[in-house]
Design an enzyme around this catalytic site. Structure first.
Site, PDB file in Angstrom:
ATOM      1  N   ASP A 105      -5.925  -7.101   4.317  1.00  0.00           N
ATOM      2  CA  ASP A 105      -7.076  -6.625   3.537  1.00  0.00           C
ATOM      3  C   ASP A 105      -7.908  -7.817   3.071  1.00  0.00           C
ATOM      4  O   ASP A 105      -9.135  -7.848   3.229  1.00  0.00           O
ATOM      5  CB  ASP A 105      -6.573  -5.815   2.332  1.00  0.00           C
ATOM      6  CG  ASP A 105      -7.716  -5.367   1.449  1.00  0.00           C
ATOM      7  OD1 ASP A 105      -8.709  -4.851   1.982  1.00  0.00           O
ATOM      8  OD2 ASP A 105      -7.612  -5.546   0.216  1.00  0.00           O
TER       9      ASP A 105
ATOM     10  N   TYR B 101       0.816  -1.221   0.000  1.00  0.00           N
ATOM     11  CA  TYR B 101       0.000   0.000   0.000  1.00  0.00           C
ATOM     12  C   TYR B 101       0.851   1.274   0.000  1.00  0.00           C
ATOM     13  O   TYR B 101       0.320   2.369  -0.204  1.00  0.00           O
ATOM     14  CB  TYR B 101      -0.933   0.016   1.221  1.00  0.00           C
ATOM     15  CG  TYR B 101      -2.175  -0.829   1.032  1.00  0.00           C
ATOM     16  CD1 TYR B 101      -2.085  -2.206   0.881  1.00  0.00           C
ATOM     17  CD2 TYR B 101      -3.433  -0.249   1.007  1.00  0.00           C
ATOM     18  CE1 TYR B 101      -3.217  -2.979   0.717  1.00  0.00           C
ATOM     19  CE2 TYR B 101      -4.575  -1.019   0.836  1.00  0.00           C
ATOM     20  CZ  TYR B 101      -4.462  -2.377   0.690  1.00  0.00           C
ATOM     21  OH  TYR B 101      -5.589  -3.144   0.512  1.00  0.00           O
TER      22      TYR B 101
ATOM     23  N   ASP C 190     -11.801  -9.521   4.698  1.00  0.00           N
ATOM     24  CA  ASP C 190     -13.049  -9.747   3.952  1.00  0.00           C
ATOM     25  C   ASP C 190     -13.517 -11.185   4.171  1.00  0.00           C
ATOM     26  O   ASP C 190     -14.708 -11.454   4.360  1.00  0.00           O
ATOM     27  CB  ASP C 190     -12.857  -9.480   2.451  1.00  0.00           C
ATOM     28  CG  ASP C 190     -13.123  -8.015   2.087  1.00  0.00           C
ATOM     29  OD1 ASP C 190     -13.182  -7.172   3.003  1.00  0.00           O
ATOM     30  OD2 ASP C 190     -13.273  -7.715   0.884  1.00  0.00           O
TER      31      ASP C 190
ATOM     32  N   ASP D 268      -1.967 -18.522   2.657  1.00  0.00           N
ATOM     33  CA  ASP D 268      -2.881 -19.382   1.891  1.00  0.00           C
ATOM     34  C   ASP D 268      -3.500 -20.439   2.803  1.00  0.00           C
ATOM     35  O   ASP D 268      -4.703 -20.722   2.721  1.00  0.00           O
ATOM     36  CB  ASP D 268      -2.185 -20.003   0.668  1.00  0.00           C
ATOM     37  CG  ASP D 268      -0.800 -20.562   0.955  1.00  0.00           C
ATOM     38  OD1 ASP D 268      -0.281 -20.357   2.079  1.00  0.00           O
ATOM     39  OD2 ASP D 268      -0.216 -21.206   0.059  1.00  0.00           O
TER      40      ASP D 268
ATOM     41  N   LYS E  49       3.875 -14.989   4.339  1.00  0.00           N
ATOM     42  CA  LYS E  49       4.182 -15.939   3.264  1.00  0.00           C
ATOM     43  C   LYS E  49       5.706 -16.035   3.216  1.00  0.00           C
ATOM     44  O   LYS E  49       6.350 -15.667   2.227  1.00  0.00           O
ATOM     45  CB  LYS E  49       3.574 -15.411   1.944  1.00  0.00           C
ATOM     46  CG  LYS E  49       3.688 -16.340   0.761  1.00  0.00           C
ATOM     47  CD  LYS E  49       2.739 -17.535   0.806  1.00  0.00           C
ATOM     48  CE  LYS E  49       3.004 -18.446  -0.383  1.00  0.00           C
ATOM     49  NZ  LYS E  49       2.206 -19.676  -0.344  1.00  0.00           N
TER      50      LYS E  49
HETATM   51  C1  IPM Z   1     -10.473  -1.844   3.258  1.00  0.00           C
HETATM   52  C2  IPM Z   1     -10.689  -1.436   1.834  1.00  0.00           C
HETATM   53  C3  IPM Z   1      -9.595  -0.448   1.440  1.00  0.00           C
HETATM   54  C4  IPM Z   1      -8.266  -1.179   1.554  1.00  0.00           C
HETATM   55  C5  IPM Z   1      -9.747   0.166   0.045  1.00  0.00           C
HETATM   56  C6  IPM Z   1     -11.113   0.800  -0.147  1.00  0.00           C
HETATM   57  C7  IPM Z   1      -8.649   1.160  -0.220  1.00  0.00           C
HETATM   58  O1  IPM Z   1     -10.719  -2.547   1.000  1.00  0.00           O
HETATM   59  O2  IPM Z   1     -10.475  -0.958   4.137  1.00  0.00           O
HETATM   60  O3  IPM Z   1     -10.298  -3.036   3.510  1.00  0.00           O
HETATM   61  O4  IPM Z   1      -7.825  -1.835   0.589  1.00  0.00           O
HETATM   62  O5  IPM Z   1      -7.645  -1.090   2.594  1.00  0.00           O
HETATM   63 MG    MG Z   2     -10.637  -4.387   2.058  1.00  0.00          MG
END
Ligand code: IPM
Ligand code: MG
Length: 355
Positions: free
Chosen positions: A257, A149, A261, A233, A200
């Site tokens: 990130d 990032y 999710d 993984d 990793k």
């Molecule tokens: C998150 C989002 C952000 C990230 C994006 C929107 C930049 O996916 O906060 O997880 O990748 O960190």
């Molecule tokens: Mg995200």
């Protein structure tokens, strides 16, 4: 309270002007001053429910609204001016709904607003808890200012058949260590006292090596915390097959990130996933936001689940020192009834008022 010796060492490479006095909110007195960025799509709707619930919990805030996000950018080109960033430095916290609107080119708001906040306010910890009783109770600590990032890289011979694009991963010893140390402190404070490093190391031999050494060296200072290591993984499999094995996880920015999710998906969905972008050193306000995005397709329809925003508001109160109110809000959200955005917010608020 000043930055202690250990913290001072950790911030060896932080510019001197950031090694300022850390003043806790309690020492300042008065209501917490919170900047509110409703943002785009469902963002303003869920933020309104978060603020409603904070009020119902009896916590008084002094709020300042900021009109930022994709819609503002499309209207007048504003993303995040330095003058607003400077105003934010004096606030206690920021509460954000979601940003992103159709018609804005990808990356403009992400880099110009969200990542700029993380970098400029040094929000180096991204804390994302996942709870699904009886099995899942884990917290991912994602490094939030480095890795892929950081934006290191570029093009060579762009738009030719021999084009080259590189995207580096930046890992500083200081940046990794302060994040790992935060994760150990958190693990130590939880009943299971367990911390897993996810990376990793078998392929990313430079970055992985630095992470592993920092992790093992800091681990020696926390004899009560049991540790484990998973390749990312494999961690994806365990998140689905046996998430109950995890307590606290620490990982790099991009792995975090993706994993968070997945964490949302295995613990009730992204509508419940809360997050905190923290500056634990207290040199600026921390930022609290639901993990979900702006969902423009259901904006303004009173359909969005506000629980992720409400739980993010609870994390904000924790960080502001009011863990008692944070706990009450989390309890009030448990088994929240289904309904519209405002019905769910009203139901949680009513439970708090009945406390
Ligand atoms: C998150 C989002 C952000 C990230 C994006 C929107 C930049 O996916 O906060 O997880 O990748 O960190
Ligand atoms: Mg995200």
């Amino acid at each position: 309270m000043t930055v202690g010796a250990r913290e001072a060492d950790t911030f060896l490479f932080v510019p001197l002007d950031r090694e300022q006095e850390v003043i806790t909110v309690a020492e300042q007195g008065g209501p917490h001053r919170v900047g509110v960025i409703g943002g785009d799509g469902i963002g303003p709707d869920v933020v309104a429910e978060g603020l409603k619930v904070i009020d119902a919990a009896g916590v008084k805030l002094e709020t300042v609204d900021y009109d930022l996000g994709g819609a503002r950018y499309l209207r007048d080109g504003t993303i995040l001016p330095d003058s607003i960033l400077d105003e934010w430095r004096d606030l206690d916290a920021l509460f954000l709904g979601a940003v992103g609107a159709p018609g804005v080119p990808p990356g403009v708001i992400e880099r110009g607003l969200l990542l700029k906040m993380r970098f400029e306010l040094d929000l180096y910890v991204n804390q994302r808890p996942f709870l699904l009783e009886p099995d899942v109770d884990m917290v991912v600590i994602r490094e939030n200012t480095e890795g892929t990032y950081a934006g290191e890289g570029g093009f060579l011979r762009k738009d030719t058949p021999h084009e080259v694009a590189t995207q580096g991963s930046v890992n500083t010893r200081m940046g990794v260590e302060r994040c790992v140390r935060y994760a150990f402190d958190l693990a130590k404070s939880r009943p299971r006292q367990h911390l897993t490093l996810v990376h990793k190391t078998n392929v990313l031999t430079f970055a992985g090596d630095l992470w592993e050494r920092a992790f093992n060296e800091v681990a020696a200072e926390y004899p009560d915390v049991a540790t484990a290591y998973n390749h990312v993984d494999a961690a994806c499999i365990y998140f689905v097959s046996d998430p109950g094995q995890y307590d606290v996880i620490v990982t790099d920015n991009l792995f975090g990130d993706i994993l968070t999710d997945l964490g949302g998906a295995v613990s009730g969905g992204i509508g419940l996933a809360s997050s905190a972008n923290l500056n634990p050193a207290g040199t600026g306000p921390s930022m609290f936001e639901p993990v979900h995005g702006s969902a423009p397709d259901i904006a303004g329809q009173n359909k969005a689940n506000p629980v992720a925003a409400i739980l993010s508001a609870a994390m904000m109160l924790d960080f502001l020192g009011d863990t008692e109110a944070g706990d009450r809000i989390r309890r009030a959200c448990a088994d929240a009834p289904a309904g519209s955005t405002t019905e769910i917010g009203d139901a949680v608020a009513a439970r708090l008022q009945g406390d």
